[in-house]
Design an enzyme around this catalytic site. Structure first.
Site, PDB file in Angstrom:
ATOM      1  N   LYS A  44       1.944  -3.906   0.208  1.00 29.91           N
ATOM      2  CA  LYS A  44       1.157  -5.150   0.154  1.00 29.91           C
ATOM      3  C   LYS A  44       0.713  -5.518  -1.263  1.00 29.91           C
ATOM      4  O   LYS A  44       0.551  -6.688  -1.580  1.00 29.91           O
ATOM      5  CB  LYS A  44      -0.049  -5.048   1.078  1.00 29.91           C
ATOM      6  CG  LYS A  44       0.354  -5.167   2.539  1.00 29.91           C
ATOM      7  CD  LYS A  44      -0.831  -5.391   3.435  1.00 29.91           C
ATOM      8  CE  LYS A  44      -0.400  -5.715   4.845  1.00 29.91           C
ATOM      9  NZ  LYS A  44       0.146  -4.544   5.576  1.00 29.91           N
TER      10      LYS A  44
ATOM     11  N   GLU B 152      -7.637 -13.387   4.576  1.00 25.54           N
ATOM     12  CA  GLU B 152      -8.041 -12.943   5.906  1.00 25.54           C
ATOM     13  C   GLU B 152      -7.408 -11.578   6.105  1.00 25.54           C
ATOM     14  O   GLU B 152      -6.418 -11.240   5.459  1.00 25.54           O
ATOM     15  CB  GLU B 152      -7.574 -13.922   6.975  1.00 25.54           C
ATOM     16  CG  GLU B 152      -6.120 -13.747   7.419  1.00 25.54           C
ATOM     17  CD  GLU B 152      -5.113 -14.129   6.337  1.00 25.54           C
ATOM     18  OE1 GLU B 152      -5.304 -15.198   5.725  1.00 25.54           O
ATOM     19  OE2 GLU B 152      -4.171 -13.364   6.089  1.00 25.54           O
TER      20      GLU B 152
ATOM     21  N   SER C  98       7.240   1.687   4.261  1.00 24.69           N
ATOM     22  CA  SER C  98       6.331   0.642   3.770  1.00 24.69           C
ATOM     23  C   SER C  98       4.969   1.157   3.309  1.00 24.69           C
ATOM     24  O   SER C  98       4.338   0.549   2.458  1.00 24.69           O
ATOM     25  CB  SER C  98       6.152  -0.436   4.840  1.00 24.69           C
ATOM     26  OG  SER C  98       5.708   0.128   6.061  1.00 24.69           O
TER      27      SER C  98
END
Ligand SMILES: *Cc1c(COP(=O)(O)O)cnc(C)c1O
Length: 390
Positions: free
Chosen positions: A88, A110, A375
């Protein structure tokens, strides 16, 4: 065939389904992004922080023992080794540098489980932005550690008490804030979802995963892989891995979704079970009930329980470029234990879904050359795993 088209459509998916008040903001973003992409200064800054701050390039690791065990040739793309523990950060660094380039002063985000919120708060701290993160109060109570992490990083976490009090309501509140404060605020989206141009921006920032993989696998194997496998929540780590291989027709893409408790239970995989609809500003496949109400997704991997999926995935599915499959909580848990024991790597529960598919692939295509996108790392999930084992 270049997707998306000028209006942001990937085939019939994508587009901009937004209130009138946001259309200027999205145009401003689109223009700024086109300029930034071509700016040497912008690219140099991003590449510097991806390297020296986040830890790129990440290794492409040959998992020899797992390969022997499963009769496949398996490489792991180690996004789990990045700062903050997952892919991310590739996106939040990119977008925060874009926000600075646009002269914005404040970041709005968010978050569901808190992982995007933490990555956003990290990048915001680094570049001196005020950061406000909307989070459903049900999620807030479930994810205390991530809330504390965001606050430690100087972000303000705003509880959302409307609707189901989870991610989709947090999205609505974040967008409402953005409409009101669009002049000085940048809305930082966490996956390849939302109205155009977000799915393109996030895809471009995550494509560093696939670009590096291509160079690394050719250096190690002298050829491209047979399969790329990645888990799909909103779809960003998978699109980041897949997109640079789009025209390499012999490389097959497999996206793995969370089936939660199993495909016949209610809250299951979006690409496999979803229907066409509009969610958070774009057209894609969405989990919905027979009345068209959005269903809540459910998975042990918090990062996978988003009821929508990026429009580029819906498009890849519609043209047969990628295949999608679902893996249950139980299968993911077993893959989590297996990678930990066999390779000494504790994977995120999200990534464990991608790993869980390897057994099935080995039966279909023994000895295939496979790259799995790892990930994220599993430290954040240890409490869930501990409770599961009891
Ligand atoms: C958030 C997250 C995901 C799911 O998001 P995508 O946008 O589908 O990549 C997957 N793995 C990890 C470790 C995550 O934190």
């Amino acid at each position: 065939m270049k997707v998306p088209d000028r209006k942001g459509y990937f085939g019939e998916f994508g587009g901009k389904f937004i209130p009138e008040t946001l259309s200027n903001a999205l145009l401003e973003l689109q223009e700024a992004y086109s300029k930034a992409k071509k700016s040497r200064e912008f690219r140099k800054t991003l590449s510097y922080y991806l390297g020296d701050y986040a830890g790129r390039p990440t290794p492409l690791y040959f998992a020899r023992k797992l390969s022997n065990k499963l009769k496949l040739k398996i490489y792991l793309k180690r996004e789990d080794l990045l700062h903050t523990g997952a892919h991310k950060i590739n996106n939040t660094l990119g977008q925060v540098i874009l926000a600075r380039y646009m002269g914005k002063k404040r970041i709005i985000a968010e978050t569901g489980a808190g992982q995007h919120g933490v990555a956003a708060a990290t990048a915001a701290a680094l570049f001196g932005f005020k950061c406000e993160v909307y989070m459903g109060d049900v999620d807030l109570a479930r994810q205390k550690m991530n809330v504390f992490r965001m606050r430690t990083l100087g972000a303000k976490v705003i509880p959302v008490a409307s609707g189901s009090r989870t991610l989709k309501d947090a999205c609505n509140e974040a967008i409402r804030d953005w409409v009101t404060n669009v002049k000085n605020s940048y809305y930082l989206l966490g996956s390849v979802v939302g109205p155009h141009p977000y799915p393109v921006i996030v895809r471009d920032f995550q494509s560093v995963i696939g670009r590096e993989t291509k160079v690394q696998i050719i250096r190690k194997e002298g050829r491209l892989p047979d399969y790329l496998i990645a888990c799909v929540g909103g779809g960003s780590n998978s699109i980041g891995m897949f997109h640079p291989f789009f025209y390499d027709k012999d490389v097959k893409f497999i996206g793995i979704e969370a089936a939660g408790l199993g495909l016949n239970k209610k809250h299951a995989a979006t690409l496999l079970k979803g229907k066409k609809g509009v969610l958070h500003g774009s057209k894609s496949l969405i989990l919905q009930d027979s009345f068209g109400q959005i269903s809540l997704a459910h998975s042990i991997a918090a990062g996978l329980d988003y009821p929508g999926v990026g429009p580029e995935h819906a498009y890849y599915k519609s043209i047969g470029r990628a295949e999608y499959a679902a893996v249950s909580d139980k299968e993911a848990m077993s893959a989590f234990m297996s990678l930990s024991r066999v390779e000494g790597i504790i994977p995120a529960l999200e990534s464990s879904h991608a790993l869980a598919y390897l057994g099935k692939l080995a039966r279909k295509s023994p000895n295939a050359l496979v790259v799995v996108c790892l990930s994220g790392r599993g430290d954040k999930d240890l409490e869930i795993v501990r409770r599961w084992a009891e």
